[in-house]
Design a protein around this motif. Structure first.
Motif, short mmCIF file in Angstrom:
data_model
loop_
_atom_site.label_atom_id
_atom_site.label_comp_id
_atom_site.label_asym_id
_atom_site.label_seq_id
_atom_site.Cartn_x
_atom_site.Cartn_y
_atom_site.Cartn_z
N LEU A 149 0.84 -1.20 0.00
CA LEU A 149 0.00 0.00 0.00
C LEU A 149 0.87 1.25 0.00
O LEU A 149 0.58 2.23 -0.71
CB LEU A 149 -0.93 -0.02 1.22
N ALA A 150 1.94 1.23 0.77
CA ALA A 150 2.85 2.39 0.80
C ALA A 150 3.48 2.62 -0.57
O ALA A 150 3.64 3.77 -1.00
CB ALA A 150 3.94 2.17 1.85
N ARG A 151 3.82 1.56 -1.26
CA ARG A 151 4.43 1.71 -2.58
C ARG A 151 3.42 2.24 -3.60
O ARG A 151 3.78 2.99 -4.52
CB ARG A 151 5.06 0.40 -3.04
N GLU A 152 2.16 1.87 -3.43
CA GLU A 152 1.12 2.45 -4.30
C GLU A 152 1.06 3.96 -4.11
O GLU A 152 0.95 4.72 -5.07
CB GLU A 152 -0.25 1.83 -3.98
N ALA A 153 1.14 4.41 -2.86
CA ALA A 153 1.11 5.84 -2.58
C ALA A 153 2.39 6.52 -3.07
O ALA A 153 2.36 7.62 -3.64
CB ALA A 153 0.92 6.08 -1.08
N ALA A 154 3.53 5.86 -2.87
CA ALA A 154 4.82 6.45 -3.26
C ALA A 154 4.94 6.62 -4.77
O ALA A 154 5.63 7.53 -5.24
CB ALA A 154 5.95 5.58 -2.74
N LEU B 159 -6.74 1.90 -2.32
CA LEU B 159 -5.93 2.25 -3.49
C LEU B 159 -6.29 3.62 -4.02
O LEU B 159 -5.42 4.38 -4.47
CB LEU B 159 -6.10 1.19 -4.57
N ALA B 160 -7.58 3.97 -3.95
CA ALA B 160 -8.00 5.31 -4.37
C ALA B 160 -7.41 6.37 -3.45
O ALA B 160 -6.95 7.42 -3.90
CB ALA B 160 -9.52 5.39 -4.41
N ARG B 161 -7.43 6.12 -2.14
CA ARG B 161 -6.85 7.08 -1.18
C ARG B 161 -5.34 7.21 -1.39
O ARG B 161 -4.78 8.29 -1.21
CB ARG B 161 -7.14 6.64 0.26
N ALA B 162 -4.70 6.11 -1.77
CA ALA B 162 -3.25 6.14 -1.99
C ALA B 162 -2.87 7.08 -3.13
O ALA B 162 -1.78 7.66 -3.11
CB ALA B 162 -2.74 4.73 -2.29
N LYS B 163 -3.76 7.26 -4.09
CA LYS B 163 -3.46 8.11 -5.25
C LYS B 163 -3.19 9.55 -4.84
O LYS B 163 -2.41 10.27 -5.50
CB LYS B 163 -4.62 8.07 -6.25
N THR B 164 -3.83 10.02 -3.78
CA THR B 164 -3.70 11.43 -3.40
C THR B 164 -3.16 11.61 -1.98
O THR B 164 -3.09 12.73 -1.49
CB THR B 164 -5.08 12.12 -3.47
N PHE B 165 -2.74 10.53 -1.33
CA PHE B 165 -2.37 10.61 0.08
C PHE B 165 -1.25 11.61 0.33
O PHE B 165 -1.34 12.46 1.22
CB PHE B 165 -1.97 9.22 0.59
#
Length: 198
Positions: free
Chosen positions: A21-26, A177-183
């Motif tokens: 999940l962190a890598r999705e955000a990164a 995953l949607a939240r990760a896009k803009t976190f």
């Protein structure tokens, strides 16, 4: 100052749900933002010893050199943004993350690095995966990170939460995953303790 993200990974297994999940955000960070990933399992710290009130030695600690503590200290001081990547273990951060944060107390006693002044105004973030659908069970983890940030004070970007137990399961959590896009796109406020409403 160019932004430098330090991802401190405290999972007990490699490439677990929290790290995924962190890598999705990164992946959403601009290409000019430096990223450094450190897995605490690969750089174990010894148990923390609180020596502040030991009258047999000076309270001030020397700066660590050439060991795991020095590596983590230097990486922490170099980062503008510190991301705690910890699964929800017994409703809080993992043991390796807790030990890393305990060492922040030692670094506060190292005068030459001015640890509190250095971290003041920088940003602390969190990412965690949990088995519960009820996200409020992660409140102790969120509180730990918020209150840590409030001490300095640092900015606190909150905690990106995702659901996952089996390896890779978090990638099925479309809301996470949607939240990760803009976190990491938000502008985090200075952290405050719950009693500090002023």
């Amino acid at each position: 100052m160019t932004r430098k993200f330090l991802f401190v990974v405290g999972s007990a297994r490699p490439e677990g749900n929290t790290e995924l999940l962190a890598r999705e955000a990164a992946e959403q960070l601009p290409p000019d933002v430096e990223q450094r990933w450190i897995h605490l399992a690969d750089h174990p710290l010894p148990d923390f010893q609180d020596l502040r009130h030991d009258d047999t030695r000076p309270r001030a600690r020397p700066r660590p050199e050439g060991d795991t503590e020095a590596l983590l200290l230097d990486a922490t001081l170099d980062a503008t943004d510190i991301v705690i990547v910890s699964p929800l273990y017994w409703y809080s951060v993992s043991a390796t993350v807790k030990r890393y944060l305990d060492y922040w107390d030692a670094w506060l006693e190292t005068p030459e690095i001015a640890f509190k002044d250095t971290l003041k105004g920088r940003t602390l973030w969190g990412v965690t995966a949990l088995a519960h659908r009820e996200e409020e069970v992660a409140d102790p983890l969120v509180g730990t990170l918020n209150h840590t940030a409030a001490f300095f004070p640092m900015r606190f970007g909150g905690v990106l939460l995702g659901n996952g137990t089996r390896p890779g399961q978090v990638l099925e959590d479309s809301e996470a995953l949607a939240r990760a896009k803009t976190f990491f796109a938000q502008e985090p406020p200075l952290a405050r303790y719950p009693y500090d409403k002023g």
